[in-house]
Design a protein around this motif. Structure first.
Motif, PDB file in Angstrom:
ATOM      1  N   PHE A  32     -16.380   8.301  17.266  1.00 31.13           N
ATOM      2  CA  PHE A  32     -16.870   6.947  17.578  1.00 31.13           C
ATOM      3  C   PHE A  32     -16.956   6.134  16.292  1.00 31.13           C
ATOM      4  O   PHE A  32     -17.062   6.706  15.201  1.00 31.13           O
ATOM      5  CB  PHE A  32     -18.219   7.027  18.299  1.00 31.13           C
ATOM      6  N   PHE A  44     -19.392   9.229  14.307  1.00 27.36           N
ATOM      7  CA  PHE A  44     -19.836  10.455  14.962  1.00 27.36           C
ATOM      8  C   PHE A  44     -18.683  11.135  15.703  1.00 27.36           C
ATOM      9  O   PHE A  44     -17.985  10.516  16.493  1.00 27.36           O
ATOM     10  CB  PHE A  44     -20.962  10.140  15.937  1.00 27.36           C
ATOM     11  N   ALA A  60     -17.606  13.130  18.512  1.00 23.33           N
ATOM     12  CA  ALA A  60     -18.127  13.581  19.797  1.00 23.33           C
ATOM     13  C   ALA A  60     -17.304  14.741  20.353  1.00 23.33           C
ATOM     14  O   ALA A  60     -17.828  15.628  21.027  1.00 23.33           O
ATOM     15  CB  ALA A  60     -18.154  12.431  20.789  1.00 23.33           C
ATOM     16  N   SER A 118     -26.979  18.858  26.081  1.00 22.15           N
ATOM     17  CA  SER A 118     -26.896  17.406  26.085  1.00 22.15           C
ATOM     18  C   SER A 118     -26.294  16.913  24.766  1.00 22.15           C
ATOM     19  O   SER A 118     -26.651  17.395  23.700  1.00 22.15           O
ATOM     20  CB  SER A 118     -28.298  16.837  26.277  1.00 22.15           C
ATOM     21  N   GLY A 119     -25.349  15.993  24.866  1.00 25.07           N
ATOM     22  CA  GLY A 119     -24.742  15.416  23.670  1.00 25.07           C
ATOM     23  C   GLY A 119     -23.585  16.208  23.093  1.00 25.07           C
ATOM     24  O   GLY A 119     -23.031  15.850  22.061  1.00 25.07           O
ATOM     25  N   CYS A 120     -23.151  17.293  23.784  1.00 24.70           N
ATOM     26  CA  CYS A 120     -22.091  18.123  23.208  1.00 24.70           C
ATOM     27  C   CYS A 120     -20.695  17.547  23.453  1.00 24.70           C
ATOM     28  O   CYS A 120     -19.712  18.065  22.955  1.00 24.70           O
ATOM     29  CB  CYS A 120     -22.168  19.556  23.741  1.00 24.70           C
ATOM     30  N   GLY A 121     -20.611  16.459  24.244  1.00 22.21           N
ATOM     31  CA  GLY A 121     -19.314  15.804  24.406  1.00 22.21           C
ATOM     32  C   GLY A 121     -18.687  15.934  25.778  1.00 22.21           C
ATOM     33  O   GLY A 121     -17.504  15.612  25.959  1.00 22.21           O
ATOM     34  N   LYS A 122     -19.434  16.346  26.778  1.00 26.25           N
ATOM     35  CA  LYS A 122     -18.875  16.559  28.116  1.00 26.25           C
ATOM     36  C   LYS A 122     -18.382  15.253  28.740  1.00 26.25           C
ATOM     37  O   LYS A 122     -17.238  15.156  29.192  1.00 26.25           O
ATOM     38  CB  LYS A 122     -19.923  17.207  29.042  1.00 26.25           C
ATOM     39  N   THR A 123     -19.287  14.258  28.778  1.00 22.76           N
ATOM     40  CA  THR A 123     -18.911  12.987  29.396  1.00 22.76           C
ATOM     41  C   THR A 123     -17.764  12.324  28.629  1.00 22.76           C
ATOM     42  O   THR A 123     -16.819  11.812  29.235  1.00 22.76           O
ATOM     43  CB  THR A 123     -20.133  12.043  29.459  1.00 22.76           C
ATOM     44  N   THR A 124     -17.823  12.401  27.306  1.00 25.08           N
ATOM     45  CA  THR A 124     -16.745  11.823  26.495  1.00 25.08           C
ATOM     46  C   THR A 124     -15.408  12.492  26.849  1.00 25.08           C
ATOM     47  O   THR A 124     -14.395  11.814  27.040  1.00 25.08           O
ATOM     48  CB  THR A 124     -17.056  12.015  24.991  1.00 25.08           C
ATOM     49  N   GLN A 177     -21.994  10.077  36.173  1.00 28.17           N
ATOM     50  CA  GLN A 177     -23.334  10.633  35.956  1.00 28.17           C
ATOM     51  C   GLN A 177     -24.364   9.654  36.534  1.00 28.17           C
ATOM     52  O   GLN A 177     -24.187   8.449  36.436  1.00 28.17           O
ATOM     53  CB  GLN A 177     -23.539  10.797  34.440  1.00 28.17           C
TER      54      GLN A 177
HETATM   55  N1  LIG Z   1     -20.001   4.796  22.817  1.00 26.55           N
HETATM   56  C1  LIG Z   1     -20.506   5.657  21.933  1.00 26.55           C
HETATM   57  N2  LIG Z   1     -20.697   5.318  20.634  1.00 26.55           N
HETATM   58  C2  LIG Z   1     -21.199   6.206  19.758  1.00 26.55           C
HETATM   59  N3  LIG Z   1     -21.529   7.461  20.045  1.00 26.55           N
HETATM   60  C3  LIG Z   1     -21.371   7.863  21.304  1.00 26.55           C
HETATM   61  C4  LIG Z   1     -20.850   6.985  22.322  1.00 26.55           C
HETATM   62  N4  LIG Z   1     -20.786   7.683  23.496  1.00 26.55           N
HETATM   63  C5  LIG Z   1     -21.271   8.924  23.213  1.00 26.55           C
HETATM   64  N5  LIG Z   1     -21.602   9.039  21.915  1.00 26.55           N
HETATM   65  C6  LIG Z   1     -22.130  10.233  21.249  1.00 26.55           C
HETATM   66  O1  LIG Z   1     -21.220  11.294  21.459  1.00 26.55           O
HETATM   67  C7  LIG Z   1     -21.908  12.501  21.724  1.00 26.55           C
HETATM   68  C8  LIG Z   1     -21.400  13.084  23.019  1.00 26.55           C
HETATM   69  O2  LIG Z   1     -21.840  12.266  24.096  1.00 26.55           O
HETATM   70  P1  LIG Z   1     -21.552  12.628  25.601  1.00 26.55           P
HETATM   71  O3  LIG Z   1     -22.033  11.520  26.436  1.00 26.55           O
HETATM   72  O4  LIG Z   1     -20.116  13.005  25.713  1.00 26.55           O
HETATM   73  O5  LIG Z   1     -22.463  13.920  25.782  1.00 26.55           O
HETATM   74  P2  LIG Z   1     -22.727  14.804  27.071  1.00 26.55           P
HETATM   75  O6  LIG Z   1     -22.304  16.181  26.728  1.00 26.55           O
HETATM   76  O7  LIG Z   1     -22.124  14.181  28.265  1.00 26.55           O
HETATM   77  O8  LIG Z   1     -24.327  14.774  27.166  1.00 26.55           O
HETATM   78  P3  LIG Z   1     -25.293  14.750  28.466  1.00 26.55           P
HETATM   79  O9  LIG Z   1     -25.378  16.162  28.936  1.00 26.55           O
HETATM   80  O10 LIG Z   1     -26.602  14.285  27.891  1.00 26.55           O
HETATM   81  O11 LIG Z   1     -24.722  13.796  29.459  1.00 26.55           O
HETATM   82  C9  LIG Z   1     -23.376  12.166  21.732  1.00 26.55           C
HETATM   83  O12 LIG Z   1     -23.946  12.539  20.512  1.00 26.55           O
HETATM   84  C10 LIG Z   1     -23.412  10.681  21.907  1.00 26.55           C
HETATM   85  O13 LIG Z   1     -24.526  10.109  21.254  1.00 26.55           O
END
Ligand SMILES: Nc1ncnc2c1ncn2[C@@H]1O[C@H](COP(=O)(O)OP(=O)(O)OP(=O)(O)O)[C@@H](O)[C@H]1O
Ligand SMILES: [Mg+2]
Length: 388
Positions: free
Chosen positions: A11, A15, A17, A37-43, A83
């Motif tokens: 990002f 960061f 992701a 949480s935050g490990c990058g699944k949604t990304t 989500q």
């Molecule tokens: N648009 C963005 N800009 C900057 N950082 C981002 C952005 N979107 C996500 N991140 C960061 O990327 C990392 C991964 O985010 P992501 O949403 O993929 O996590 P996740 O595994 O889906 O978490 P959760 O289980 O909480 O949904 C996180 O640290 C988040 O803060």
């Protein structure tokens, strides 16, 4: 079907992701992405339908780089359940489900028909629900609508981001079962995000465990439970992983399909002969006509009864037996709760189909533990991790 090739996402803030992800989801498979949480699944998921562009690497959909696909192709091919459900509050249930078909310019009639079909598929009566607004629905009903919306244009690929996250455990289990039922008929290729390991084990054909943007392990549920690659995965799947593995084995796979039985109309002498012949401590009592389970006889108590019915322990089938579709873990749970050394297995009509003994269970656990490369946790309830 879906291939991640050296995919990274950084990002703007710097960061990372997702880091150098390589992952293939085969056609018709349900791949679970799991991790803290935050490990990058949604990304990871959002890069598939290009809501997020990767910083480097490629994602192939049916062999084609998704960066080269037209918007419309992406919409047609990929359904997305986001989500936190994310229904549009000002739209009715029907309008929510129709979003993608409308964008694809389907005809009104076709859309109406599709909406009703999908509502029925997810277990909501179209007459009752199509004109409701999301706020008029329970959490579980909203999640069903979310799934229906993702299936809207019948896409071959589904992205589901914690689709059952916002409901209580019982509703969640129901939704999981219903969805697996639907998936067994529609056969979509699915990426399914969760951070609930039990949900991952139940739903996944394969499970991808992520940590800090990296893929740590990608395996079938059984292999993941049998051989976690490192401490992180081992902690993540939990100390009771040998028990969880039992939840993956259908009791019908391992049961004795011809357990000793007597008819309720038999004499005590005939029953006694069964004990001797099979050298067992108990036999099941069934109806003569259709073999519906009625109870069981214990060897010790045989002397006291005057007739077979006098000597028999009666039991409600639902309390003393498990269904053919149950898992070995369910059978174990009945044995532990009722202090049985053997559990009868019945079909939907309550007919005796088999039995499973505690000894047989122990053997299964031991042989499976020996398979596992780091075969710890042999004994029930005392895995290596749970020892002090
Ligand atoms: N648009 C963005 N800009 C900057 N950082 C981002 C952005 N979107 C996500 N991140 C960061 O990327 C990392 C991964 O985010 P992501 O949403 O993929 O996590 P996740 O595994 O889906 O978490 P959760 O289980 O909480 O949904 C996180 O640290 C988040 O803060
Ligand atoms: Mg997320």
């Amino acid at each position: 079907m879906i291939e991640f090739k050296n995919v990274s996402k950084q990002f703007p803030a710097g960061f990372r992701a997702v880091e150098n992800l390589n992952l293939t989801v085969r056609r018709g498979e349900l791949c679970v992405l799991i991790g803290p949480s935050g490990c990058g699944k949604t990304t990871t998921m959002r890069m598939v339908n290009r809501l997020i562009a990767p910083s480097s690497g490629h994602i192939l959909i049916e062999g084609v780089d998704n960066a080269t696909l037209a918007e419309e192709d992406l919409r047609r091919k990929i359904g997305y359940a986001i989500q936190q459900i994310g229904l549009f509050p000002h739209m009715t249930v029907a309008e929510n489900i129709a979003v993608v078909p409308k964008l694809l310019h389907w005809e009104e009639d076709r859309i109406r028909h599709r909406v009703d079909e999908l509502l029925a598929l997810v277990g909501l009566d179209p007459e009752l629900y199509r004109n409701q607004y999301p706020r008029q629905l329970s959490g579980g009903q909203q999640q069903r609508v979310g799934v229906a919306r993702a299936l809207g244009a019948d896409p071959p690929i589904m992205l589901m981001d914690e689709p059952f996250g916002a409901v209580d455990p019982i509703t969640r289990a129901t939704l999981q079962d219903e969805f697996l039922q639907i998936q067994s008929t529609v056969g979509k290729t699915i990426i399914f995000v969760t951070h609930d390991i039990d949900e991952a084990i139940r739903m996944g054909d394969r499970i991808a465990v992520m940590r800090d943007g990296k893929l740590v392990q990608y395996e079938t549920p059984d292999n993941l439970l049998a051989a976690p690659v490192d401490r992180f995965v081992r902690d993540f799947v939990g100390a009771d992983r040998q028990l969880k593995r039992l939840g993956l084995i259908p009791v019908s796979d391992v049961m004795n399909t011809d357990p000793p039985r007597v008819f309720i109309t038999d004499t005590l002498e005939a029953a006694t002969e069964q004990f001797t012949r099979h050298n067992v401590k108990s036999v099941f009592v069934v109806d003569k006509r259709d073999h519906v389970l009625r109870g069981w006889l214990d060897r010790e108590q045989m002397r006291t009864g005057r007739s077979l019915i006098d000597a028999m322990h009666e039991g409600n089938v639902h309390d003393i037996a498990v269904r053919e579709t149950a898992s070995v873990r369910d059978a174990l749970s009945v044995m532990v709760t009722r202090s049985f050394r053997v559990t009868p297995v019945v079909d939907k009509q309550g007919r005796l189909k088999g039995s499973i003994t505690l000894n047989a269970l122990q053997e299964i656990i031991q042989s499976r533990a020996a398979d596992a490369t780091n075969g710890d946790g042999v004994e029930l309830g005392t895995t290596a991790e749970s020892r002090p």
